[in-house]
Design a protein around this motif. Structure first.
Motif, PDB file in Angstrom:
ATOM      1  N   UNK B 109      64.317  39.326 -59.478  1.00  0.00           N
ATOM      2  CA  UNK B 109      64.571  38.533 -60.920  1.00  0.00           C
ATOM      3  C   UNK B 109      64.668  37.263 -60.806  1.00  0.00           C
ATOM      4  N   UNK B 110      65.216  36.656 -59.779  1.00  0.00           N
ATOM      5  CA  UNK B 110      65.463  35.194 -59.409  1.00  0.00           C
ATOM      6  C   UNK B 110      63.884  34.659 -59.782  1.00  0.00           C
ATOM      7  N   UNK B 111      62.903  35.387 -58.937  1.00  0.00           N
ATOM      8  CA  UNK B 111      61.612  34.918 -58.964  1.00  0.00           C
ATOM      9  C   UNK B 111      61.024  34.677 -60.225  1.00  0.00           C
ATOM     10  N   UNK B 112      61.284  35.937 -61.259  1.00  0.00           N
ATOM     11  CA  UNK B 112      60.912  36.111 -62.366  1.00  0.00           C
ATOM     12  C   UNK B 112      61.137  34.535 -63.305  1.00  0.00           C
ATOM     13  N   UNK B 113      62.586  34.498 -63.271  1.00  0.00           N
ATOM     14  CA  UNK B 113      63.242  33.416 -64.004  1.00  0.00           C
ATOM     15  C   UNK B 113      62.594  32.135 -63.492  1.00  0.00           C
ATOM     16  N   UNK B 114      62.684  32.118 -62.249  1.00  0.00           N
ATOM     17  CA  UNK B 114      61.925  30.650 -61.781  1.00  0.00           C
ATOM     18  C   UNK B 114      60.388  30.443 -62.307  1.00  0.00           C
ATOM     19  N   UNK B 115      59.790  31.381 -62.425  1.00  0.00           N
ATOM     20  CA  UNK B 115      58.359  31.012 -62.911  1.00  0.00           C
ATOM     21  C   UNK B 115      58.232  30.771 -64.360  1.00  0.00           C
ATOM     22  N   UNK B 116      59.210  31.688 -65.115  1.00  0.00           N
ATOM     23  CA  UNK B 116      59.505  31.255 -66.554  1.00  0.00           C
ATOM     24  C   UNK B 116      59.804  29.934 -66.728  1.00  0.00           C
ATOM     25  N   UNK B 117      60.495  29.426 -65.945  1.00  0.00           N
ATOM     26  CA  UNK B 117      61.103  27.992 -66.214  1.00  0.00           C
ATOM     27  C   UNK B 117      60.212  27.067 -65.971  1.00  0.00           C
ATOM     28  N   UNK B 118      59.250  27.427 -64.644  1.00  0.00           N
ATOM     29  CA  UNK B 118      58.300  26.413 -64.157  1.00  0.00           C
ATOM     30  C   UNK B 118      57.273  26.474 -65.155  1.00  0.00           C
ATOM     31  N   UNK B 119      57.039  27.410 -66.180  1.00  0.00           N
ATOM     32  CA  UNK B 119      55.641  27.334 -66.810  1.00  0.00           C
ATOM     33  C   UNK B 119      56.539  26.672 -68.085  1.00  0.00           C
ATOM     34  N   UNK B 120      57.761  26.684 -68.435  1.00  0.00           N
ATOM     35  CA  UNK B 120      58.316  26.186 -69.624  1.00  0.00           C
ATOM     36  C   UNK B 120      58.247  24.729 -69.443  1.00  0.00           C
ATOM     37  N   UNK B 121      58.495  24.433 -68.342  1.00  0.00           N
ATOM     38  CA  UNK B 121      58.422  22.592 -67.519  1.00  0.00           C
ATOM     39  C   UNK B 121      57.075  22.141 -68.059  1.00  0.00           C
ATOM     40  N   UNK B 122      56.087  22.990 -68.247  1.00  0.00           N
ATOM     41  CA  UNK B 122      54.762  22.381 -68.164  1.00  0.00           C
ATOM     42  C   UNK B 122      54.330  22.314 -69.748  1.00  0.00           C
ATOM     43  N   UNK B 123      55.008  22.794 -70.645  1.00  0.00           N
ATOM     44  CA  UNK B 123      54.581  22.615 -71.899  1.00  0.00           C
ATOM     45  C   UNK B 123      54.342  21.503 -72.504  1.00  0.00           C
ATOM     46  N   UNK B 124      53.363  20.918 -72.965  1.00  0.00           N
ATOM     47  CA  UNK B 124      53.069  19.462 -73.248  1.00  0.00           C
ATOM     48  C   UNK B 124      53.921  19.272 -74.509  1.00  0.00           C
ATOM     49  N   UNK B 125      54.177  17.717 -74.648  1.00  0.00           N
ATOM     50  CA  UNK B 125      55.337  17.209 -75.343  1.00  0.00           C
ATOM     51  C   UNK B 125      54.638  17.403 -76.925  1.00  0.00           C
ATOM     52  N   UNK B 126      53.380  17.359 -77.043  1.00  0.00           N
ATOM     53  CA  UNK B 126      52.502  17.376 -78.369  1.00  0.00           C
ATOM     54  C   UNK B 126      52.951  18.739 -79.062  1.00  0.00           C
ATOM     55  N   UNK B 127      53.091  19.811 -78.327  1.00  0.00           N
ATOM     56  CA  UNK B 127      53.339  21.108 -78.391  1.00  0.00           C
ATOM     57  C   UNK B 127      54.736  21.440 -78.989  1.00  0.00           C
ATOM     58  N   UNK B 128      55.518  20.810 -78.203  1.00  0.00           N
ATOM     59  CA  UNK B 128      57.083  20.830 -78.789  1.00  0.00           C
ATOM     60  C   UNK B 128      57.121  20.079 -80.189  1.00  0.00           C
ATOM     61  N   UNK B 129      56.483  18.831 -80.352  1.00  0.00           N
ATOM     62  CA  UNK B 129      56.511  17.966 -81.457  1.00  0.00           C
ATOM     63  C   UNK B 129      55.900  18.833 -82.501  1.00  0.00           C
TER      64      UNK B 129
END
Lengths: 282, 310, 282
Positions: B109-129
């Motif tokens: 489960x740790x791996x799954x969460x780590x992957x999720x967070x890695x992907x979240x880190x990659x979301x571009x700022x314009x998408x957040x905007x």
């Protein structure tokens, strides 16, 4: 009391984890839900028509790919040079940590600062106007720390016996580097590059004054006055200035494509990154 | 063979540096040169405004470019507030999540969460905007209607958005810091009868303190410099310093940060060697200085904590 | 080393190589018909045209003055200050259509009874002297004034009408909006909101265009008639500006925009074409 706190504390932490994951899933869900209606083969292969209301985002995608390829080509040699300097050539720890500090500092510089720098130097002083190459160079500087550190970690993780064996065979240091260290640490360069490019693909601030326009560019010709279209700038402008309600789904479609590109780059790097992680921590 | 090489006289060993070595040094020098050039250019181009306003440039509260009035304080305030709100959100959630994944979750489960967070880190700022414009600002506007915000464009909106953006950074680095605590420390604690919670609170967290602080500082640095997402939801209102900076209403005001001013239309208008342009470059300089201070503090923390780092 | 020298040589050569592209920059208002015209010419005549909207109308004029583009798009006339800043440039504004700026409000204000404003009232709202809509005949709601960002032609037209000269407009610190979509979006989703917007963007659903109440009490709505006959005070010309007489590709583009096909594009995006101005009929 102890038992209660032994339950509450992990529960609270678990809640935080859940929240973090939920944000991610919610974000992806919303973009997918609104962006999927716009997705079609033509969306990706056609170019913009009617200023964003019609057509597809072909040249935006092409432009982003050009920018990240340029970033890769510019940053890779510099990253290799820095990594070799750090891991092989520099002997004393003080110099190494100074280099490490340099990379750390570079990594923290806001992207808008690079944009202004590029605006001053390349757009105006060099007289290039808006150019894809400026974008590539600025993005390369931005991702340099990521690529370099990944490579350094990989080199450090190389089993010492490889280098010892090579030295024992009488190879000079430069030969050792070229035939042992570099080939074996290729994975670090790839990982770092993919992670860096994932970040570079989504950046708007460094390129909006220096490299990209909203409409009219296809493929660049030469270096001067050769802007490209790009996905993040396209989204940024449409979010403020969409010219037609019909643009709506296209806006989300562009966001979805950008997200997919960034995720694809990150995911490909994941196995390397996790493996490296394991090796480094044992 | 090895001993024969090392006993060669120095004169024979010393030869011209190899191609690889010179190339490496040249490229490294190139990178360092770029950074130095950047700093120098900003210093030189912003000189006029320092000459004109002196320290008043930083402490001045009014920015009216048409009247050649350049006070950066409201923007410095905006930058700091937005980043602090982000940290207030990301710190507990990020550290909490890091504690959970590194101390309580099983490997898979740790791996799954780590992957999720890695992907979240990659979301571009314009998408957040984008998500901020279309969702977050309406939520904040409705949620805090009691406090009568002018609109959904507030420092709080920008801060919350930023909090989500720096969450992965904080969480990943906090996780690293916690993993750096040696396993036998935990084993010792458990053998003394401490339960899992007490171990974490009493051993893991304090031991990882330096790394955790470094994680927060790095997140803060990122938050200070973010442009695009903040630009779309902060309101971009100049000179809006509140009477009481510690009230909720102050956070619900629209504001301007150093980065949003730089990313706005004034950059194009100002270019041309005038005082206005010097003032804009000065903003970039101030922003860089702030981020640099935080980044170096973070690096210093990390260095004294983890001897195996760079 | 050989690689880097040849790369530098290539870059040096490339930076001298002229790109033969028609570059257009400026107002986001004029951008709509101009960009679509560019698309058509690109498809039909294989012309290479790039269109950008950096810095709005002011950005277009500056870019033309600096020689970075051949055509500047502007929704405001070239001022004496502009001419003084670029003494060597012969600004030649070519009229291609007409538009109007309206004060737009959110639904609650419109429904609450406020459908027109006098110049004095507008000034008071802008300067923050009027803080509640009921003071000017609207609902009991706080006034939220979103100001168009500096450099936008829309703002200059507003300031010209409200204060006679943009330079005479008092310094205010209001929340800013940039593009048309952002303005419409933010005004539409905020209670008691007002801003300046191109009248063709007021859809009557999300945001509503106020009429101008004259001294005599007459209410002038931004209808095509009123705009064409200049009865409505905040009408503005749409200009494509060249340096001297247009030549070559720039001439082709301008001829197209002035042709019936180009003028149709102007009408299509909600503005008035030149023939409508002469007769005053829609």
């Amino acid at each position: 009391m102890r038992r209660v706190s032994n339950f509450l504390f992990p529960a609270l932490c678990g809640l935080c984890t859940l929240l973090a994951c939920a944000v991610f899933l919610g974000l992806v869900f919303v973009i997918a839900q609104r962006g999927l209606p716009a997705m079609s083969w033509t969306f990706i292969t056609e170019q913009i028509r009617q200023v964003g209301a019609e057509g597809g985002i072909f040249y935006n995608l092409v432009g982003t790919l050009i920018l990240i390829t340029a970033a890769l080509l510019v940053s890779a040699p510099i990253a290799v040079g820095l990594a070799l300097t750090h891991a092989v050539y520099l002997r004393n720890a003080a110099a190494k940590s100074r280099l490490g500090l340099f990379l750390y500092t570079l990594n923290g510089i806001p992207s808008i600062v690079f944009g202004i720098f590029g605006f001053i130097v390349f757009v105006n002083y060099f007289g290039w106007g808006k150019s894809w190459l400026t974008g590539g160079i600025l993005l390369a500087i931005m991702i340099l720390p990521t690529v370099t550190v990944a490579l350094i970690e990989r080199i450090k993780a190389l089993p010492a016996k490889y280098v010892e064996a090579a030295t024992g065979l009488g190879l000079r240091r430069s030969q050792i580097i070229c035939s042992v260290i570099l080939p074996q640490s290729w994975g670090g360069l790839i990982t770092g590059s993919l992670l860096g490019l994932a970040r570079a693909a989504g950046e708007t601030a460094p390129i909006m004054f220096t490299a990209t326009i909203f409409a009219g560019a296809t493929l660049p010709h030469g270096v001067r006055e050769s802007p490209v279209l790009s996905l993040p700038y396209h989204i940024f402008i449409l979010a403020q200035d969409s010219f037609d309600p019909a643009v709506g789904a296209k806006l989300w479609g562009s966001a979805l494509v950008l997200l997919a590109l960034v995720f694809a780059l990150s995911v490909v790097a994941l196995p390397f990154r996790l493996r490296m992680h394991v090796e480094a921590h044992g | 063979m090895i001993s024969a090489r090392s006993s060669l006289p120095l004169a024979l060993r010393a030869r011209a540096p190899s191609l690889t070595k010179s190339a490496s040094f040249v490229f490294s020098g190139l990178a360092a040169f770029a950074l130095a050039a950047l700093t120098l250019i900003f210093l030189v181009q912003s000189l006029p405004v320092w000459g004109q306003e002196g320290l008043g440039y930083i402490t001045g509260t009014k920015w009216f470019y048409r009247a050649n009035l350049f006070g950066a304080l409201p923007m410095i305030y905006g930058t700091v507030v937005v980043a602090l709100i982000a940290l207030l959100l990301a710190a507990p959630i990020g550290i909490g999540a890091a504690v959970f994944t590194s101390e309580f979750l099983p490997q898979r489960m740790r791996l799954a969460v780590k992957i999720t967070i890695e992907l979240l880190a990659g979301v571009p700022s314009v998408v957040y905007g984008l998500l901020g414009i279309l969702f977050l600002r309406n939520w904040i506007y409705d949620l805090f209607a009691r406090f009568e915000p002018l609109s959904g464009d507030t420092l709080l909106t920008a801060g919350v958005l930023l909090g989500v953006m720096i969450l992965p950074t904080v969480m990943t680095l906090a996780d690293d810091a916690l993993r750096g605590v040696p396993a036998d420390q935990r084993r010792a604690a458990r053998s003394l009868g401490l339960n899992a919670t007490e171990t974490v609170l009493g051993i893991s967290l304090p031991q990882a303190k330096r790394g955790l602080i470094a994680a927060l500082l790095l997140g803060l640095g990122r938050a200070l410099g973010e442009t695009i997402a903040v630009y779309l939801v902060v309101g971009r209102q100049d000179n809006n310093l509140p009477q009481n900076i510690f009230s909720v209403r102050a956070w619900l005001e629209a504001g301007q940060t150093l980065s949003t001013k730089l990313g706005g239309s004034e950059t194009n208008i100002a270019y041309g060697g005038s005082l206005h342009w010097a003032a804009m470059v000065g903003l970039a300089l101030i922003l860089m200085a702030m981020v640099l201070a935080v980044t170096i503090a973070g690096a210093w923390q990390r260095r004294t904590h983890d001897a195996a780092s760079l | 080393m050989k690689i880097s020298t040849s790369v530098f040589a290539l870059l040096a050569f490339a930076s001298f190589a002229q790109a033969d592209v028609l570059k257009i920059n400026g107002s986001t208002t004029v951008n709509l018909p101009a960009a679509e015209g560019a698309e058509i010419l690109r498809a039909e005549k294989k012309m290479d045209i790039t269109v950008d909207t950096q810095g709005g109308s002011s950005g277009g004029i500056s870019a033309l003055g600096d020689g970075q583009v051949q055509i500047g798009m502007s929704s405001k006339p070239v001022s004496d200050d502009d001419r003084a800043k670029y003494p060597k440039v012969k600004f030649n504004p070519i009229h291609i259509g007409e538009d109007a700026v309206a004060m737009i409000v959110s639904k609650d204000v419109w429904d609450g009874g406020l459908q027109a404003l006098t110049k004095q009232q507008t000034q008071d709202l802008y300067e923050g002297k009027v803080k509640n809509w009921k003071e000017v005949g609207g609902p009991d709601e706080r006034v939220v004034f979103f100001n168009k960002e500096p450099g936008r032609g829309t703002w200059e037209v507003f300031a010209h009408w409200a204060y006679g000269d943009p330079k005479k407009a008092p310094q205010v610190s209001l929340p800013e909006v940039g593009g048309n979509e952002e303005t419409r979006n933010k005004v539409g989703s905020t209670r008691g909101a007002i801003s300046q917007l191109s009248s063709s963007w007021a859809d009557g659903k999300k945001v509503f265009a106020l009429g101008v109440k004259t001294e005599s009490g007459e209410v002038l709505q931004p209808t095509p008639d009123n705009i064409a006959t200049h009865k409505y005070p905040m009408s503005r010309p749409l200009f494509l500006i060249t340096n001297g007489e247009p030549q070559g590709e720039a001439k082709t583009f301008l001829d197209f925009m002035l042709s019936p096909q180009g003028q149709e594009l102007v009408k299509k995006h909600g503005y008035l074409a030149l023939d409508q101005l002469k007769t005053g009929s829609p």
